[in-house]
Design a protein around this motif. Structure first.
Motif, PDB file in Angstrom:
ATOM      1  N   ALA A 196       0.599  -1.508   0.179  1.00 58.91           N
ATOM      2  CA  ALA A 196      -0.195  -0.226  -0.156  1.00 58.91           C
ATOM      3  C   ALA A 196       0.697   1.061  -0.401  1.00 58.91           C
ATOM      4  O   ALA A 196       1.852   1.425   0.530  1.00 58.91           O
ATOM      5  CB  ALA A 196      -1.311  -0.223   1.568  1.00 58.91           C
ATOM      6  N   GLU A 197       0.156   2.484  -0.697  1.00 54.05           N
ATOM      7  CA  GLU A 197       1.311   3.646  -0.752  1.00 54.05           C
ATOM      8  C   GLU A 197       0.301   4.748   0.946  1.00 54.05           C
ATOM      9  O   GLU A 197      -0.218   3.907   1.306  1.00 54.05           O
ATOM     10  CB  GLU A 197       0.789   4.594  -1.697  1.00 54.05           C
ATOM     11  CG  GLU A 197       0.347   3.777  -3.048  1.00 54.05           C
ATOM     12  CD  GLU A 197       0.620   4.375  -4.217  1.00 54.05           C
ATOM     13  OE1 GLU A 197       0.376   6.129  -4.544  1.00 54.05           O
ATOM     14  OE2 GLU A 197       1.140   4.427  -5.547  1.00 54.05           O
ATOM     15  N   ARG A 198       1.698   5.036   1.608  1.00 51.22           N
ATOM     16  CA  ARG A 198       1.399   5.461   2.885  1.00 51.22           C
ATOM     17  C   ARG A 198       0.841   6.900   2.322  1.00 51.22           C
ATOM     18  O   ARG A 198       1.551   7.651   1.330  1.00 51.22           O
ATOM     19  CB  ARG A 198       2.644   5.270   3.499  1.00 51.22           C
ATOM     20  CG  ARG A 198       2.667   3.947   4.403  1.00 51.22           C
ATOM     21  CD  ARG A 198       1.642   4.005   5.078  1.00 51.22           C
ATOM     22  NE  ARG A 198       2.363   4.457   6.633  1.00 51.22           N
ATOM     23  CZ  ARG A 198       0.994   5.077   7.360  1.00 51.22           C
ATOM     24  NH1 ARG A 198      -0.553   4.680   7.232  1.00 51.22           N
ATOM     25  NH2 ARG A 198       1.755   5.716   8.752  1.00 51.22           N
ATOM     26  N   ALA A 199       0.037   7.742   3.281  1.00 50.45           N
ATOM     27  CA  ALA A 199      -0.088   8.656   3.378  1.00 50.45           C
ATOM     28  C   ALA A 199      -0.738   8.959   4.583  1.00 50.45           C
ATOM     29  O   ALA A 199      -1.543   8.140   5.349  1.00 50.45           O
ATOM     30  CB  ALA A 199      -1.474   9.167   2.066  1.00 50.45           C
ATOM     31  N   ARG A 200      -0.575  10.733   4.884  1.00 49.94           N
ATOM     32  CA  ARG A 200      -1.142  10.817   5.952  1.00 49.94           C
ATOM     33  C   ARG A 200      -2.141  10.767   6.119  1.00 49.94           C
ATOM     34  O   ARG A 200      -2.721  10.373   7.523  1.00 49.94           O
ATOM     35  CB  ARG A 200      -1.511  13.062   6.306  1.00 49.94           C
ATOM     36  CG  ARG A 200       0.758  12.771   6.381  1.00 49.94           C
ATOM     37  CD  ARG A 200       0.985  14.537   6.195  1.00 49.94           C
ATOM     38  NE  ARG A 200       2.254  15.293   6.413  1.00 49.94           N
ATOM     39  CZ  ARG A 200       2.844  15.441   6.675  1.00 49.94           C
ATOM     40  NH1 ARG A 200       2.318  15.064   8.330  1.00 49.94           N
ATOM     41  NH2 ARG A 200       3.954  16.083   6.698  1.00 49.94           N
ATOM     42  N   CYS A 241      -3.039   1.297  15.385  1.00 50.11           N
ATOM     43  CA  CYS A 241      -1.481   1.902  15.021  1.00 50.11           C
ATOM     44  C   CYS A 241      -0.737   3.333  15.092  1.00 50.11           C
ATOM     45  O   CYS A 241      -1.186   4.336  15.556  1.00 50.11           O
ATOM     46  CB  CYS A 241      -1.303   0.982  13.543  1.00 50.11           C
ATOM     47  SG  CYS A 241      -2.889   2.286  12.639  1.00 50.11           S
ATOM     48  N   PRO A 242       1.102   3.309  14.676  1.00 44.86           N
ATOM     49  CA  PRO A 242       1.241   4.977  15.110  1.00 44.86           C
ATOM     50  C   PRO A 242       0.571   5.441  14.113  1.00 44.86           C
ATOM     51  O   PRO A 242       1.141   5.166  12.930  1.00 44.86           O
ATOM     52  CB  PRO A 242       2.494   4.210  15.553  1.00 44.86           C
ATOM     53  CG  PRO A 242       2.849   2.951  15.125  1.00 44.86           C
ATOM     54  CD  PRO A 242       1.149   2.164  15.022  1.00 44.86           C
ATOM     55  N   TYR A 243       0.270   6.664  14.550  1.00 46.01           N
ATOM     56  CA  TYR A 243       0.692   7.655  13.174  1.00 46.01           C
ATOM     57  C   TYR A 243       1.853   8.340  12.883  1.00 46.01           C
ATOM     58  O   TYR A 243       2.908   8.567  14.072  1.00 46.01           O
ATOM     59  CB  TYR A 243      -0.110   8.979  13.922  1.00 46.01           C
ATOM     60  CG  TYR A 243      -0.366  10.164  12.846  1.00 46.01           C
ATOM     61  CD1 TYR A 243      -0.269   9.965  11.502  1.00 46.01           C
ATOM     62  CD2 TYR A 243       0.700  11.589  12.864  1.00 46.01           C
ATOM     63  CE1 TYR A 243      -0.694  11.041  10.845  1.00 46.01           C
ATOM     64  CE2 TYR A 243       0.513  12.530  12.143  1.00 46.01           C
ATOM     65  CZ  TYR A 243      -0.099  12.325  11.036  1.00 46.01           C
ATOM     66  OH  TYR A 243       0.195  13.232  10.356  1.00 46.01           O
ATOM     67  N   THR A 244       2.575   7.728  11.911  1.00 43.04           N
ATOM     68  CA  THR A 244       4.605   8.310  11.862  1.00 43.04           C
ATOM     69  C   THR A 244       4.687   8.772  11.297  1.00 43.04           C
ATOM     70  O   THR A 244       5.855   9.458  11.003  1.00 43.04           O
ATOM     71  CB  THR A 244       5.217   6.398  11.712  1.00 43.04           C
ATOM     72  OG1 THR A 244       4.031   6.291  10.064  1.00 43.04           O
ATOM     73  CG2 THR A 244       4.220   5.462  12.208  1.00 43.04           C
ATOM     74  N   TRP A 245       4.076  10.326  11.486  1.00 42.35           N
ATOM     75  CA  TRP A 245       4.478  11.910  11.080  1.00 42.35           C
ATOM     76  C   TRP A 245       4.747  12.468  12.021  1.00 42.35           C
ATOM     77  O   TRP A 245       3.887  12.686  13.138  1.00 42.35           O
ATOM     78  CB  TRP A 245       3.818  11.826  10.133  1.00 42.35           C
ATOM     79  CG  TRP A 245       3.665  11.469   8.338  1.00 42.35           C
ATOM     80  CD1 TRP A 245       4.285  12.147   7.345  1.00 42.35           C
ATOM     81  CD2 TRP A 245       2.770  11.113   8.620  1.00 42.35           C
ATOM     82  NE1 TRP A 245       4.683  11.787   6.488  1.00 42.35           N
ATOM     83  CE2 TRP A 245       3.179  10.732   7.041  1.00 42.35           C
ATOM     84  CE3 TRP A 245       2.469   9.632   9.300  1.00 42.35           C
ATOM     85  CZ2 TRP A 245       2.604   9.506   5.728  1.00 42.35           C
ATOM     86  CZ3 TRP A 245       1.533   8.499   8.303  1.00 42.35           C
ATOM     87  CH2 TRP A 245       1.818   8.719   6.817  1.00 42.35           C
ATOM     88  N   SER A 246       4.915  13.600  12.163  1.00 50.10           N
ATOM     89  CA  SER A 246       5.117  14.380  13.838  1.00 50.10           C
ATOM     90  C   SER A 246       4.055  15.913  13.966  1.00 50.10           C
ATOM     91  O   SER A 246       4.357  15.928  14.868  1.00 50.10           O
ATOM     92  CB  SER A 246       6.838  15.170  13.144  1.00 50.10           C
ATOM     93  OG  SER A 246       7.089  16.234  12.685  1.00 50.10           O
ATOM     94  N   GLU A 255      -1.533  17.817  14.716  1.00 53.27           N
ATOM     95  CA  GLU A 255      -2.981  17.702  13.948  1.00 53.27           C
ATOM     96  C   GLU A 255      -3.721  16.077  13.139  1.00 53.27           C
ATOM     97  O   GLU A 255      -4.142  15.684  14.026  1.00 53.27           O
ATOM     98  CB  GLU A 255      -3.238  19.011  12.892  1.00 53.27           C
ATOM     99  CG  GLU A 255      -2.653  20.618  13.508  1.00 53.27           C
ATOM    100  CD  GLU A 255      -1.611  20.781  13.722  1.00 53.27           C
ATOM    101  OE1 GLU A 255      -0.997  21.934  14.311  1.00 53.27           O
ATOM    102  OE2 GLU A 255      -0.895  19.553  13.786  1.00 53.27           O
ATOM    103  N   GLY A 256      -2.203  15.479  12.495  1.00 53.07           N
ATOM    104  CA  GLY A 256      -2.526  14.099  11.644  1.00 53.07           C
ATOM    105  C   GLY A 256      -2.601  13.923  12.332  1.00 53.07           C
ATOM    106  O   GLY A 256      -3.901  12.483  12.858  1.00 53.07           O
ATOM    107  N   ALA A 257      -1.732  13.745  14.007  1.00 55.00           N
ATOM    108  CA  ALA A 257      -2.349  12.636  15.400  1.00 55.00           C
ATOM    109  C   ALA A 257      -3.368  12.981  15.912  1.00 55.00           C
ATOM    110  O   ALA A 257      -4.407  11.381  15.673  1.00 55.00           O
ATOM    111  CB  ALA A 257      -0.604  12.461  16.019  1.00 55.00           C
ATOM    112  N   VAL A 258      -3.988  14.045  16.318  1.00 53.39           N
ATOM    113  CA  VAL A 258      -5.329  13.989  16.765  1.00 53.39           C
ATOM    114  C   VAL A 258      -6.405  13.392  15.407  1.00 53.39           C
ATOM    115  O   VAL A 258      -7.739  12.945  15.907  1.00 53.39           O
ATOM    116  CB  VAL A 258      -5.600  15.446  16.689  1.00 53.39           C
ATOM    117  CG1 VAL A 258      -7.345  15.993  17.243  1.00 53.39           C
ATOM    118  CG2 VAL A 258      -4.692  15.785  17.802  1.00 53.39           C
TER     119      VAL A 258
END
Length: 299
Positions: free
Chosen positions: A169-173, A199-204, A207-210
């Protein structure tokens, strides 16, 4: 062994690089409920033994900080797993995470190895918890069997990067490529009666994590893994019943019970026909809120 909080109230599971002494020491400041010294992907081969040497002081320090002290070892079928497990058990780890879990046999093998160390160290039987990590398509299809392989399993964790790679799969935010995986995994864990860790959100970015945490909560998750300590406080808030939701749940319970007392089968509240499942969900949310309140008060 007494742990700082029940499994169902462990909202955030933070992976910390196993060989990074400063990160290990700073990890309790994140506020995460569970800290995981990562001995697998985060540690290059030449740093494996040095990371194992940090286990004992790290586990002791994390316990003093009042968090669940965990470690993710390498798989037992690889060259590092047995040494990782020995070091972790001798260090007094409370929870062991197993990456690359393939099937129930992997869990049974690890359970037996942990039991041997418990006997050797004079620890109570099955006192150390086990959390399998589901990181492949085959493991996803085996999740129910993995989760029920031994009573030592208290939760399961689904991966993001390894799972996406296995699927091609292609990863995206936005994480949509893992939507089915996360929903299927939650169903399997619910059927097994164990905590499902998202699963973990792997960007820093926060806003995306929330955003991803809100979607996980809507699906039914009560816990999420993470790799950035800056996300812990926000995710803790997401997975703790908020006052507005608690008040809504109280209104649902009161309206439904009043209708039952009048001999009515159901009742409408703010345009929503309240049925038994809605009522039971509201009761569960109130019980969860009360459990967090008691935990905060030290009861």
């Amino acid at each position: 062994m007494t742990l700082p909080r029940p499994v169902d109230l462990r909202r955030t599971w933070l992976f910390v690089p196993g060989g990074d002494r400063s990160a290990l020491r700073a990890a309790p400041q994140s506020g995460a409920d569970v800290l995981i010294q990562e001995l697998e992907d985060f540690v290059p081969p030449q740093r494996k033994q040095a990371s194992r040497d940090l286990l004992a002081p790290t586990m002791a320090e994390w316990k003093r900080a009042g968090v669940v002290a965990a470690v993710r070892i390498n798989p037992l079928f690889g060259p590092e797993g047995a040494a990782d497990l020995e070091a972790a058990m001798r260090a007094g780890v409370q929870t062991v995470l197993l990456p690359k879990t393939r099937n129930a046999d992997d869990i049974v093998t690890l359970d037996l190895a942990m039991a041997r160390w418990e006997r050797a160290l004079g620890l109570p039987e099955a006192s150390v918890e086990l959390v399998p990590n589901v990181e492949s398509a085959r493991a996803l299809l085996n999740t129910l069997a993995i989760a029920t392989a031994t009573p030592r399993v208290v939760a399961c964790l689904v991966a993001s990067e390894d799972m996406a790679a296995d699927l091609g799969a292609e990863r995206a935010r936005d994480g949509h490529e893992l939507d089915y995986v996360r929903q299927r995994f939650l169903v399997e864990c619910a059927a097994a009666g164990v905590l499902a860790i998202d699963c973990p959100y792997t960007w820093s970015d926060v806003e995306g994590a929330v955003r991803e945490g809100e979607w996980a909560r809507r699906l039914g998750y009560r816990a999420k893994s993470l790799v950035s300590p800056t996300h812990a406080a926000y995710l803790n808030a997401l997975f703790t019943p908020q006052p507005d939701k608690v008040e809504e749940a109280r209104r649902i319970v009161e309206a439904f019970e009043a209708a039952q007392a009048r001999g009515e089968g159901g009742v409408a509240l703010e345009g929503n026909l309240l049925e038994l499942p809605t009522y039971l969900n509201a009761r569960r949310l109130l019980a969860r809120a009360e459990a967090f309140a008691q935990l905060a008060s030290g009861q």
